[in-house]
Design a protein around this motif. Structure first.
Motif, mmCIF file in Angstrom:
data_model
loop_
_atom_site.group_PDB
_atom_site.id
_atom_site.type_symbol
_atom_site.label_atom_id
_atom_site.label_comp_id
_atom_site.label_asym_id
_atom_site.label_seq_id
_atom_site.Cartn_x
_atom_site.Cartn_y
_atom_site.Cartn_z
ATOM 1 N N ARG A 546 -106.658 119.594 18.075
ATOM 2 C CA ARG A 546 -105.303 120.153 18.135
ATOM 3 C C ARG A 546 -104.305 119.151 18.705
ATOM 4 N NH1 ARG A 546 -103.596 125.657 21.508
ATOM 5 N NH2 ARG A 546 -101.360 125.624 20.955
ATOM 6 N N TYR A 547 -104.733 118.403 19.742
ATOM 7 C CA TYR A 547 -103.802 117.484 20.395
ATOM 8 C C TYR A 547 -104.033 116.027 20.006
ATOM 9 C CZ TYR A 547 -102.766 121.616 23.162
ATOM 10 O OH TYR A 547 -102.400 122.885 23.549
ATOM 11 N N GLN A 548 -104.975 115.791 19.086
ATOM 12 C CA GLN A 548 -105.190 114.449 18.535
ATOM 13 C C GLN A 548 -105.383 113.402 19.637
ATOM 14 O OE1 GLN A 548 -105.452 113.738 15.082
ATOM 15 N NE2 GLN A 548 -105.596 115.974 15.123
ATOM 16 N N LEU A 549 -106.288 113.696 20.583
ATOM 17 C CA LEU A 549 -106.556 112.765 21.675
ATOM 18 C C LEU A 549 -107.611 111.749 21.254
ATOM 19 C CD1 LEU A 549 -106.659 115.190 24.732
ATOM 20 C CD2 LEU A 549 -104.785 113.698 24.019
ATOM 21 N N PRO A 550 -107.460 110.500 21.687
ATOM 22 C CA PRO A 550 -108.437 109.473 21.309
ATOM 23 C C PRO A 550 -109.749 109.654 22.066
ATOM 24 C CG PRO A 550 -106.834 108.563 22.814
ATOM 25 C CD PRO A 550 -106.358 109.948 22.488
ATOM 26 N N GLU A 551 -110.781 108.989 21.600
ATOM 27 C CA GLU A 551 -112.092 109.059 22.236
ATOM 28 C C GLU A 551 -112.021 108.497 23.647
ATOM 29 O OE1 GLU A 551 -116.621 107.319 21.542
ATOM 30 O OE2 GLU A 551 -115.172 107.397 19.874
ATOM 31 N N GLY A 552 -112.615 109.203 24.596
ATOM 32 C CA GLY A 552 -112.647 108.760 25.979
ATOM 33 C C GLY A 552 -111.449 109.171 26.803
ATOM 34 N N ALA A 553 -110.465 109.830 26.189
ATOM 35 C CA ALA A 553 -109.276 110.224 26.948
ATOM 36 C C ALA A 553 -109.565 111.406 27.869
ATOM 37 C CB ALA A 553 -108.139 110.566 25.993
ATOM 38 N N LEU A 554 -110.534 112.231 27.506
ATOM 39 C CA LEU A 554 -110.878 113.403 28.317
ATOM 40 C C LEU A 554 -112.219 113.175 28.987
ATOM 41 C CD1 LEU A 554 -110.342 116.366 29.190
ATOM 42 C CD2 LEU A 554 -111.589 117.077 27.132
ATOM 43 N N MET A 555 -112.279 113.448 30.282
ATOM 44 C CA MET A 555 -113.534 113.350 31.029
ATOM 45 C C MET A 555 -113.812 114.700 31.701
ATOM 46 S SD MET A 555 -114.645 110.799 34.144
ATOM 47 C CE MET A 555 -114.811 109.398 33.040
ATOM 48 N N LEU A 556 -115.063 115.125 31.657
ATOM 49 C CA LEU A 556 -115.490 116.353 32.319
ATOM 50 C C LEU A 556 -116.344 115.997 33.526
ATOM 51 C CD1 LEU A 556 -116.472 118.568 29.244
ATOM 52 C CD2 LEU A 556 -114.296 118.487 30.464
ATOM 53 N N GLU A 557 -116.076 116.634 34.652
ATOM 54 C CA GLU A 557 -116.822 116.386 35.883
ATOM 55 C C GLU A 557 -117.725 117.578 36.192
ATOM 56 O OE1 GLU A 557 -114.382 115.281 39.155
ATOM 57 O OE2 GLU A 557 -113.246 113.780 38.024
ATOM 58 N N ILE A 558 -119.005 117.295 36.403
ATOM 59 C CA ILE A 558 -119.961 118.327 36.822
ATOM 60 C C ILE A 558 -120.612 117.845 38.113
ATOM 61 C CG2 ILE A 558 -120.410 119.170 34.496
ATOM 62 C CD1 ILE A 558 -123.024 117.569 34.513
#
Length: 700
Positions: A546-558
């Motif tokens: 939906r927001y056309q984000l590039p690879e690696g732009a989002l990180m999830l923390e667990i």
């Protein structure tokens, strides 16, 4: 032609025998239907034999009813053969028409042919057993009619036997069906008898065979005895089956009650049984002017056990806790489990002093370690106590007040007990109202994100932000996550909140990219429920597309505990996230029980060292050695090392010197609303805009 007359009494007896034989056949067919294995075969043979004997007896008594001007004699061999033919044909016909769950047309026709042929053969062999000279002449049209009647009667008998095996009002239906079958069988017999013609003069062979003197009585008595015995056995079997079924139903009802009224894991009474007993206790105490105590108990630290060791260990711990609590209780005290790690005690005739003494014993008992194989687990107990009627007069009021007292114990340091006071109710109502408001927070757009910056170790290059959830409550102002996320996790609302955070963070990052900051990334914390939810990958894919984000732009923390709870699942889930272009960071590293081999295969991108190591970091401290070892581990696994909670310039210099990749903390930047990030980036060396302590999306 020889004049033949009929004995009306014997004709009537033959009809009665035909009816009883038909009813016996229908009844034994029902026994075949409800029996299995060898017992079903026994009923098949017994029922077929009884039906064959009944048909043969009706035929033979009918022949004896025929009155001739001479003493009639019968060939023993042919008479015996006719009996055997009747029995065997009935047994084989039963096997075709009664067994099984479906009566196909082919099986019905085959069974009717077998039984009809047997009846016809039995009848005409029996007629030939009559030792008369000259031989009987036959009227062929009547013979053909008797054969047709035999096949039709056989088909009707088998159809009725199959469809009246079981059901409501089956006895009435069987009586009616037996009348129809008996008349059909008798009709075939007397039609065949009418087809016989005897010449004048006719004589009997006087020195062979058996005579008819008294034979009708013996045949009738023996046949009715056999049929009656078969019916009696069938009825006794039905009664025994009904008794066994009633016993099974009683046992099943008892088991269902046990399941409905008791907890499956600990076998303790559940909420339903507790509420019933509490209502009854309130009535009794009111009538007899008595007191009783109610204790609401919750384990401290149980969630950490579940997160660290897994639910299977948590379940074993709950069983051990329940058993340890039982040992401390006297007779008449009801211990119930409401669910999770919540237990309730109902103590009849207890006052506040007795309840307090018991509560202290329970706290001391649970405080001792639990040795479960290779695990040594420590939990504590928080108890809230209410006494009837001082602290409530209704079931709802007492449960609510006991829960309020228990939460007061938790907020006062845990591992203890507290007697209810009215002020506690106000605090509990405040928490309950906050939990109710949480259901509408997303709909009313009351949630918002603050963003804490993340810098390269030198503190001059802004790499991105960590998204932190806040609740802008319309009456209570800005609320930190520790005020509402524990309740959201308990009710499952954390999943909806987490999905909103992911979408909002992606939307904001897309806006920053459009403004020219294409090298920025954003990280979002995941709760355990989010990490394990089935549609997490689909939700992320939808947000990224939906927001056309590039690879690696989002990180999830667990957290480390979440990652280590089920390493195999974590490895699979993180691999799926990598395929999606989402990076993964292991948060709070260093305080859990991470297995280095599992950590190697998790394919995480970052390790975020827990802030506890940073807070006491000094150049010559033991923590510096531990942090250096962690950094070496991260470098060997090709992981970036992130330090959060950096608050002093000394900590920044030490961490940079050790070789950390990324720093995050109050010294460099505090959580900031998205609309003020522009001001921050313009002068991020200026004093921080907000003085709040950063809190992650998930709470401990």
């Amino acid at each position: 032609m020889l004049l033949v007359t009929w004995d009306s009494v014997l004709v009537t007896v033959s009809l009665i025998v035909a009816f009883i034989a038909a009813f016996t056949a229908l009844d034994t067919a029902g026994r075949v239907a409800v029996s299995r294995g060898c017992l079903a075969k026994m009923w098949l043979i017994g029922g077929g034999t009884a039906m064959g004997i009944g048909i043969w007896a009706m035929h033979f008594i009918g022949m004896l009813a025929m009155m001739m001007p001479m003493t009639m004699r019968y060939d023993i061999t042919l008479t015996t053969v006719s009996l055997l033919v009747a029995i065997l044909s009935a047994i084989f016909a039963f096997a075709q028409g009664v067994q099984g769950s479906h009566l196909t047309p082919r099986r019905l026709v085959r069974g009717a042919l077998i039984l009809g042929s047997g009846v016809v053969a039995m009848h005409y062999i029996g007629m030939n057993a009559l030792m008369i000279e000259p031989a009987i002449r036959w009227d062929m049209p009547l013979v053909a009619l008797s054969v047709v009647i035999a096949y039709a009667a056989s088909g009707a008998a088998l159809w009725l036997a199959f469809h009246l095996r079981q059901g409501e009002s089956v006895w009435i239906m069987r009586v009616c069906a037996a009348l129809v079958m008996g008349i059909a069988i008798a009709g075939m017999h007397y039609t065949g008898m009418a087809a016989a013609e005897y010449s004048m003069p006719s004589t009997m062979q006087q020195h062979h065979g058996i005579s008819e003197d008294g034979l009708a009585v013996w045949v009738t008595v023996i046949t009715l005895s056999i049929l009656g015995l078969t019916l009696l056995v069938s009825m006794l079997d039905a009664q025994l089956r009904a008794a066994r079924l009633a016993a099974k139903l009683k046992l099943a009802n008892s088991e269902l009650r046990q399941l409905a009224m008791h907890d499956n894991l600990t076998s303790l009474p559940n909420r339903v049984l507790l509420e019933q007993q509490l209502t009854a206790q309130i009535k009794q105490a009111t009538l007899q002017d008595e007191t009783f105590a109610l204790m609401f108990m919750d384990l401290d630290g149980f969630k950490a056990v579940n997160d660290t060791w897994g639910h299977h260990v948590g379940d074993r711990l709950l069983i051990a806790v329940a058993e340890r609590l039982r040992v401390q209780l006297g007779e008449g005290v009801l211990l119930a489990r409401l669910g999770g790690d919540e237990f309730v005690l109902l103590c009849p005739q207890y006052n506040d002093l007795q309840a307090s003494a018991l509560a202290q014993r329970l706290v001391n008992a649970i405080d001792a370690p639990f040795e479960l194989d290779r695990y040594s687990l420590r939990v504590s107990l928080s108890i809230g106590i209410v006494v009837f009627p001082l602290h409530g007069r209704s079931q709802q009021e007492m449960m609510f007040n006991a829960d309020s007292a228990m939460y007061h114990t938790k907020h006062s340091g845990r591992n203890g007990w507290c007697l209810f006071e009215p002020v506690m109710s106000a605090v509990a109502q405040h928490q309950l109202a906050l939990a109710n408001d949480l259901w509408n927070a997303l709909e009313y757009q009351e949630m918002c994100l603050f963003y804490q910056p993340k810098f390269r170790a030198g503190g001059t290059v802004l790499m991105g932000f960590e998204a932190l959830l806040r609740w802008q409550h319309p009456r209570r102002g800005l609320l930190m996550p520790d005020m509402f996320l524990p309740r959201a996790e308990k009710t499952g609302q954390i999943v909806a909140l987490g999905n909103w955070v992911i979408n909002e963070a992606c939307r904001q990052l897309k806006q920053w990219h459009d403004e020219g900051h294409r090298d920025w990334s954003v990280s979002v914390n995941l709760s355990a429920l989010q990490f394990h939810q089935r549609d997490l990958i689909d939700s992320l894919r939808h947000a990224l597309q939906r927001y056309q984000l590039p690879e690696g732009a989002l990180m999830l923390e667990i957290t480390e505990n979440i990652a280590m709870r089920d390493p195999q699942f974590s490895q699979q889930r993180i691999a799926e996230l990598h395929q999606l272009g989402v990076k993964v960071a292991i948060d709070n590293f260093g305080i859990g029980y991470a297995n280095l081999l599992h950590l190697k295969h998790l394919e995480a991108t970052e390790l975020k060292i827990d802030r506890a190591f940073i807070n006491s970091l000094r150049a010559d401290s033991e923590d510096a050695t531990v942090v250096s070892a962690m950094l070496t581990l991260a470098q060997s696994l090709n992981l970036r090392m992130v330090a959060e909670g950096v608050e002093t310039e000394e900590q920044q210099r030490l961490l940079t010197g050790l070789g950390f990749d990324t720093l995050q903390g109050y010294l460099l930047g505090k959580p900031t609303p998205a609309e003020r990030i522009g001001e921050f980036t313009a002068a991020f060396n200026a004093p921080p805009l907000f003085a709040e302590h950063p809190l992650p999306l998930t709470s401990a």
